[in-house]
Design a protein around this motif. Structure first.
Motif, PDB file in Angstrom:
ATOM      1  N   GLN A 175     -14.164   3.260  -2.549  1.00 14.17           N
ATOM      2  CA  GLN A 175     -13.122   3.000  -1.883  1.00 14.17           C
ATOM      3  C   GLN A 175     -12.550   1.694  -2.045  1.00 14.17           C
ATOM      4  OE1 GLN A 175     -13.159   5.242   1.577  1.00 14.17           O
ATOM      5  NE2 GLN A 175     -11.620   6.499   0.619  1.00 14.17           N
ATOM      6  N   THR A 176     -13.638   0.687  -2.546  1.00 13.73           N
ATOM      7  CA  THR A 176     -13.380  -0.814  -2.786  1.00 13.73           C
ATOM      8  C   THR A 176     -12.245  -0.749  -3.744  1.00 13.73           C
ATOM      9  OG1 THR A 176     -15.613  -1.611  -1.939  1.00 13.73           O
ATOM     10  CG2 THR A 176     -14.144  -2.939  -3.580  1.00 13.73           C
ATOM     11  N   SER A 177     -11.306  -1.497  -3.411  1.00 11.29           N
ATOM     12  CA  SER A 177      -9.997  -1.486  -4.353  1.00 11.29           C
ATOM     13  C   SER A 177      -8.872  -2.518  -3.606  1.00 11.29           C
ATOM     14  CB  SER A 177      -9.336  -0.011  -4.480  1.00 11.29           C
ATOM     15  OG  SER A 177      -8.202   0.027  -5.506  1.00 11.29           O
ATOM     16  N   MET A 178      -7.579  -2.544  -4.765  1.00  6.87           N
ATOM     17  CA  MET A 178      -6.496  -3.024  -4.163  1.00  6.87           C
ATOM     18  C   MET A 178      -5.558  -2.243  -3.551  1.00  6.87           C
ATOM     19  SD  MET A 178      -4.416  -5.694  -3.739  1.00  6.87           S
ATOM     20  CE  MET A 178      -4.545  -7.133  -4.781  1.00  6.87           C
ATOM     21  N   TYR A 179      -5.043  -2.211  -2.548  1.00  7.07           N
ATOM     22  CA  TYR A 179      -4.179  -1.036  -2.046  1.00  7.07           C
ATOM     23  C   TYR A 179      -2.982  -1.484  -1.945  1.00  7.07           C
ATOM     24  CZ  TYR A 179      -8.335   1.812  -1.153  1.00  7.07           C
ATOM     25  OH  TYR A 179      -9.453   2.509  -1.211  1.00  7.07           O
ATOM     26  N   LEU A 180      -1.945  -0.848  -2.353  1.00  7.22           N
ATOM     27  CA  LEU A 180      -0.653  -1.378  -2.573  1.00  7.22           C
ATOM     28  C   LEU A 180       0.414  -0.328  -1.954  1.00  7.22           C
ATOM     29  CD1 LEU A 180      -0.740  -2.568  -6.097  1.00  7.22           C
ATOM     30  CD2 LEU A 180      -0.054  -4.117  -4.370  1.00  7.22           C
ATOM     31  N   SER A 237       2.432  -7.101  -1.117  1.00 10.67           N
ATOM     32  CA  SER A 237       1.578  -7.912  -1.762  1.00 10.67           C
ATOM     33  C   SER A 237       0.267  -7.180  -1.884  1.00 10.67           C
ATOM     34  CB  SER A 237       1.618  -9.412  -0.994  1.00 10.67           C
ATOM     35  OG  SER A 237       2.836  -9.960  -1.062  1.00 10.67           O
ATOM     36  N   GLY A 238      -0.311  -6.369  -1.233  1.00  8.71           N
ATOM     37  CA  GLY A 238      -1.616  -5.566  -1.299  1.00  8.71           C
ATOM     38  C   GLY A 238      -2.560  -6.017  -0.365  1.00  8.71           C
ATOM     39  N   THR A 239      -3.234  -5.149  -0.215  1.00 11.14           N
ATOM     40  CA  THR A 239      -4.719  -5.480   0.726  1.00 11.14           C
ATOM     41  C   THR A 239      -5.819  -5.008  -0.153  1.00 11.14           C
ATOM     42  OG1 THR A 239      -3.635  -4.618   2.686  1.00 11.14           O
ATOM     43  CG2 THR A 239      -5.895  -4.760   2.603  1.00 11.14           C
TER      44      THR A 239
END
Lengths: 109, 112
Positions: free
Chosen positions: B85-90, B105-107
């Motif tokens: 689940q390591t990722s960029m979340y928008l 802007s994303g996490t």
């Protein structure tokens, strides 16, 4: 949801006009063509949207032929800051944005 | 302009932790969405909501849940974080017409 197909990457030079074509053969009657731009480490940003013929705003132009099976995003006189990923989507009113791979545009000096 | 604010820009969590990603929009939009973005996979829809207390699964809901107790806030919950689940979340919001989404802007979440 219409599937869209666009080139994975494109290269250009500053000052040139860039045209990115998107194919959407199965577009539904009530779908609009919508383009988004995404810079690294940022969320996508809405650029332009159209249904048919030509739409122009301060950022780009969008050309959609009568059969609506494809569309072309035109960026006039690109600069280095236009380096980004560009997404083409077919979207119906109230629908969800389903992103494809997008086109990675690289603008060189 | 609509503003979509995600609470954290970068986050590092341990495997097994419960993780909350918060998203707030300030323009009274009905629709809110959570995506994740991974290299080579593009943006994938996790969950979305068309109204308060309503939620719908997107394309990859497994391992996630959401909460929308107030119209302006849409939370993504990782019940037990895993390294995949390591990722960029928008997060995004839109009006009921469904055009012109606005993204945060994303996490960037790293699970170790």
């Amino acid at each position: 949801l219409a599937k869209t197909t666009q080139p994975i990457s494109m290269d250009s030079y500053e000052g040139q006009e860039v045209n990115i074509t998107c194919s959407h053969n199965n577009i539904a009657t009530n779908d609009y063509i919508t383009w988004y731009q995404q810079f690294p480490s940022q969320g996508p940003r809405f650029i332009i949207q159209g249904y048919k013929t030509k739409v122009t705003n301060e950022v780009a132009s969008l050309f959609i032929p009568a059969d609506r099976k494809s569309s072309t995003l035109s960026l006039p006189r690109v600069s280095l800051s236009d380096t980004a990923v560009y997404y083409c989507l077919a979207l119906s009113q109230g629908g969800k944005l389903i992103f494809g791979q997008g086109t990675e545009l690289s603008v060189k000096p | 302009d609509v503003k979509v604010t995600q609470s954290s820009r970068y986050l590092v969590k341990r495997t097994g932790e419960k993780v909350f990603l918060e998203c707030v929009q300030d323009m009274d939009h009905e629709n809110m969405f959570w995506y994740r973005q991974d290299p080579g996979l593009g943006l994938r829809l996790i969950y979305f909501s068309y109204d308060v207390k309503m939620k719908e699964k997107g394309d990859i809901p497994e391992g996630y849940s959401v909460s929308r107790e107030k119209k302006e806030r849409f939370s993504l919950i990782l019940e037990s974080a895993s390294t995949n689940q390591t990722s960029m979340y928008l997060c995004a919001s839109s009006t009921g017409q469904g055009y012109g989404y606005t993204f945060g802007s994303g996490t960037r979440l790293t699970v170790v």
